[in-house]
Design an enzyme around this catalytic site. Structure first.
Site, short mmCIF file in Angstrom:
data_model
loop_
_atom_site.label_atom_id
_atom_site.label_comp_id
_atom_site.label_asym_id
_atom_site.label_seq_id
_atom_site.Cartn_x
_atom_site.Cartn_y
_atom_site.Cartn_z
N CYS A 1 76.97 15.82 56.28
CA CYS A 1 76.56 14.84 57.29
C CYS A 1 76.23 15.49 58.62
CB CYS A 1 77.64 13.78 57.45
SG CYS A 1 78.10 13.05 55.87
N HIS B 1 73.93 5.19 58.86
CA HIS B 1 74.25 6.61 58.64
C HIS B 1 73.45 7.19 57.47
CE1 HIS B 1 76.28 10.35 58.50
NE2 HIS B 1 77.29 10.02 57.71
#
Lengths: 387, 387
Positions: free
Chosen positions: A88, A335
Site C-alpha cells: 500500500c 483506498h
C-alpha cells in the site's frame, strides 16, 4: 542534490468504477496532471508508477510500460517507465523514485503515478494479504483486518483508548471526505454509525476499515529552479524519507509503535530542518482507524497514547491544531492501494495552493504525508512547502 | 551527479531449486554479495529488489521489505527497501534505481537484488504473459513464444536469416554456459540439438527458448570515490540508460527492431562517451535466440540483418570479435526473470575483475548489459569499466 518541486497533479474519482478500466483511469489522471502542469508529452523524461498487485487484480504486470504507452509516452517518445511496489506504500515510493530521478540529475520532468483496479476480483482480501508475510501470517489466516485488530487490542490495553475515541477517527475522516468531490464516500457519519456497524475483527468494525476501491492519481515533478516555467504555484519537496521494518507483525518489539514511521518521520524532519509544530496538516495512512492514531504519535505530533484524546477533542479535524487526512483519508476518500500515496501528494498540493475548497486548511504553508506498506514494513514520508 | 561503482556481487545457482524458497535464495545471494563487498548490514542505506511476478508465482507482494527482513536489514536497522518491476527487465531496473540513489546523494551503500521463484506453479507461461498487453495480446492467445516467433518470422523474411544461423545462438550460449558453474544447463549442444527439438511456435523450437528457472543475484554499489575502502577491484558504472516502447508488439513500426534498445543503447554510449568498438563483451537479453540477434544489431555493434552471419562466424563466442552472453545468457544460464538483469551485472563484474574462469574474455576492460521487459516495452542498459 537538486531541489525538487511538484508542478502538477491530477486524480480520478475514487470508488467502484465499473465502467473504467485500469488503463482508462491512468490516462485520465495522467492527462489531468499534464494539463495542470502545462506540460506536453514530449517534455517528459521518465515515469514511475506505483501499483501493488496488478498481476493478481487484472492479470497484468509491466504496468509502468502499459501506463506510459496508454498516455502516449511509449511509442515514438520511448519514455522510460518503472513500476515500483511496496504494497500500500507503492504510490509514495513511486513519488520518491521520481524525486530521486530529478534530484540526481538523471531526469528533469518526471511523472509519478499510482493506480489500482481492485473491484474486478472476488478475493481482494487474499490479494491484499500478499502485503503481509505470506508464509508466516497470511497462510495462518492473519489477513489485514486481523493484523490491525491485534494492533488495536494492544494499543487499547496499553493506553486506555476507548472504542468511542477510535470511532471518532472515522467520523472525522468522513466529515473531511464529504468535502472532497473525488472521495468514494461523501457522506458524514456519526459515532453510532461506526459502533453499530458489522464487527470485522474485534475491536475493528466495518467503519474502522478503508474500503476496496478503484482509482488513479498522478503528479509531475521537476527541478525547483525550473518550476516557475510551468506554474505560478509550485510546491517544494522539503523532505523524502523511507524506512523499513520486519514484514511480519509478530517480529516487532511493540505492536503499537511503527518503527518505520518513527525512523522515516525523524529522517524527514531532519532533512526539512523543521520542528513538528511547523506542519499545518498531515495525510497519514488510515487503512484502519487505529493506524491513524499510531501514525500521528509515531511521527511525533503527539505523545504516545494520547492520539485518541487529541482526536476526540477535534484537534485533527479542519480547524483543529493539526488537521489529519483532509482528503478524507483512506477511510472516506477510498483506498485504491497503489494510488493512495500519490493521492496524499495530490491533497498536499491542493492544500498548499489554497485550492482545497470546502476542506481548505487556512494558511497552510507546510504539509506532510505518511504512506504505509503492510503493517509497517515499509513507510515513506514526504514534507512539502509553498515556494 | 556522483559517480557510482559496483563493489560486490553474489549469485545462487540458477535452475529448478525445489529445496530452496524465495527468501532462502535472496538470503544466499545477498549474503554472498555483502561478503564479497566486505560490507556489513549496518552499513547498508537502501535496497532495491527486482521481481516480476512474486504475487502470482508465490502469492507474495511487498518483496522489497520481505527480502530486506530476511537478510537481516529490516527490523532494527529499518533499511528502506523498494521492489521495482518491469517484467523481465525488473533486475536491470532495480540496479538502475540503486545507481540513481547513490548518484543523487540520497544513499551511499545500496544493495540491488533480483529474484524469481518460478517453478512452483503450473501456469508460468500465463504468469509471464502478464508482461505483454493482457487485453490485446495475452487474452488473444499471444504468449511470449508466439510473440517472439512473429519477430523471428519477420526477421527471417526481411534479412534471409537461416534456421541454422538462428540455432547457432543457442549452441554458442550453451558453450558459454557449460563454463559457468551457476548456469542451469551446463552442457554443450550442437545445431542438430536445436533443429531436432520440439517445435514451440514456428520457427522457434524448444532450444530457442530460455527456460523457467529459480534464482537470485545481488550486487552492492557505492560512490566511486569510496569504492576502494571496500575492494581492490571496484567496477565503475559508466552509463545507466532506460527506454520504453508500446507494450503491444503489433503497435510497433518494425517487428525486427526494438526501438527501446536503440534508444537506450544510444543514450548509454553517449553517457559513457565511448564508441561501440570499445566494448569487449556484452550480456544481452536472449529470452529467445532471435532476441540476441536483434539486440546486438539494435545496440549498434553490427549492421541490421547481419547478426546471424556474425554469429555463424563465431564472432559472438569467447575469442570472437564481440563475445555475447559469456554467462550462457538466458538460454543456458537460466532465466529467473527478476534475477536476470542483476545476473548480467554480476557477469560483467566477474569478467572485468578477470575472475570469470573458463569463460574469461581476455583483457576485458569495458562491458555492457541489455535487459528487456516483454517484447521490448522496457529496455535498460548499462556500461561498466575497470577502474
Amino acid at each position: 542534490m537538486r531541489e525538487v518541486a511538484v508542478i502538477g497533479a491530477g486524480i480520478t474519482a475514487f470508488g467502484e468504477l465499473w465502467d473504467t478500466s485500469f488503463r482508462d483511469m491512468c490516462a485520465e489522471a495522467g492527462v489531468k496532471a499534464l494539463e495542470d502542469a502545462n506540460v506536453v508529452g514530449e517534455q517528459i523524461d521518465a515515469m514511475f508508477v506505483g501499483s501493488m498487485s496488478a498481476g493478481r487484480f487484472i492479470g497484468q504486470e509491466h504496468v509502468g510500460a502499459l501506463v506510459a504507452d496508454y498516455v502516449g509516452l511509449g511509442g515514438d517518445l520511448h519514455v522510460p517507465a518503472t513500476r515500483v511496489e511496496a504494497a500500500c506504500a507503492s504510490g509514495g515510493l513511486a513519488f520518491r523514485q521520481a524525486v530521486a530521478a530529478v534530484a540526481s540529475g538523471m531526469s528533469d520532468i518526471v511523472v509519478a503515478a499510482g493506480v489500482e483496479k481492485m473491484t474486478d476480483v472476488a478475493d481482494a482480501t487474499d490479494v491484499l494479504a500478499g502485503a503481509a508475510d505470506r508464509e508466516w501470517e497470511s497462510f495462518a489466516g492473519a489477513t489485514f483486518p486481523g493484523l490491525y485488530a491485534m494492533i488495536a487490542c494492544d494499543y487499547m490495553n496499553k493506553y486506555g483508548l476507548t472504542r468511542e475515541q477510535l470511532a471518532q477517527v472515522a467520523v472525522k475522516n468522513h466529515y473531511h471526505g464529504a468535502r472532497n468531490p473525488y472521495a468514494q464516500f461523501r457522506s458524514e457519519i456519526t459515532q453510532s454509525t461506526v459502533l453499530k456497524s458489522t464487527l470485522v475483527a474485534s475491536p475493528l468494525r466495518l467503519f474502522d476499515c478503508s474500503p476496496v476501491s478503484d482509482g488513479a492519481a498522478a503528479v509531475i515533478v521537476c527541478p525547483l529552479d525550473r518550476a516557475k516555467e510551468f506554474t505560478d504555484t509550485p510546491i517544494k519537496v522539503l523532505a523524502s524519507a523511507q524506512a523499513g521494518d520486519t514484514i511480519a507483525l509478530h517480529d516487532r518489539p511493540d505492536f503499537s509503535t511503527m518503527g518505520a514511521t518513527v525512523a522515516a518521520g525523524n529522517s524527514a524532519f531532519k532533512q526539512a530542518k523543521l520542528e513538528r509544530k511547523a506542519v499545518n496538516f498531515v495525510e497519514v495512512h488510515d487503512c484502519f482507524t487505529i493506524a491513524e492514531l499510531c501514525a500521528i504519535e509515531d511521527l511525533g505530533f503527539v505523545q504516545k497514547g494520547t492520539a485518541g484524546k487529541f482526536t476526540e477533542e477535534g484537534q485533527t479535524q479542519i480547524g483543529g491544531k493539526l488537521p489529519v487526512n483532509t482528503s478524507g483519508g483512506l477511510k472516506s476518500c477510498g483506498h485504491p492501494v497503489g494510488a493512495t500515496g500519490i493521492k496524499q501528494v495530490w491533497e498536499a498540493v491542493q492544500q498548499l495552493r489554497g485550492e482545497a475548497g470546502k476542506r481548505q486548511v487556512d494558511g497552510a504553508e507546510i504539509g506532510m504525508t505518511q504512506n504505509v506498506g503492510g503493517t509497517g514494513a515499509t513507510v515513506v514520508s514526504h514534507i512539502f512547502g509553498r515556494v
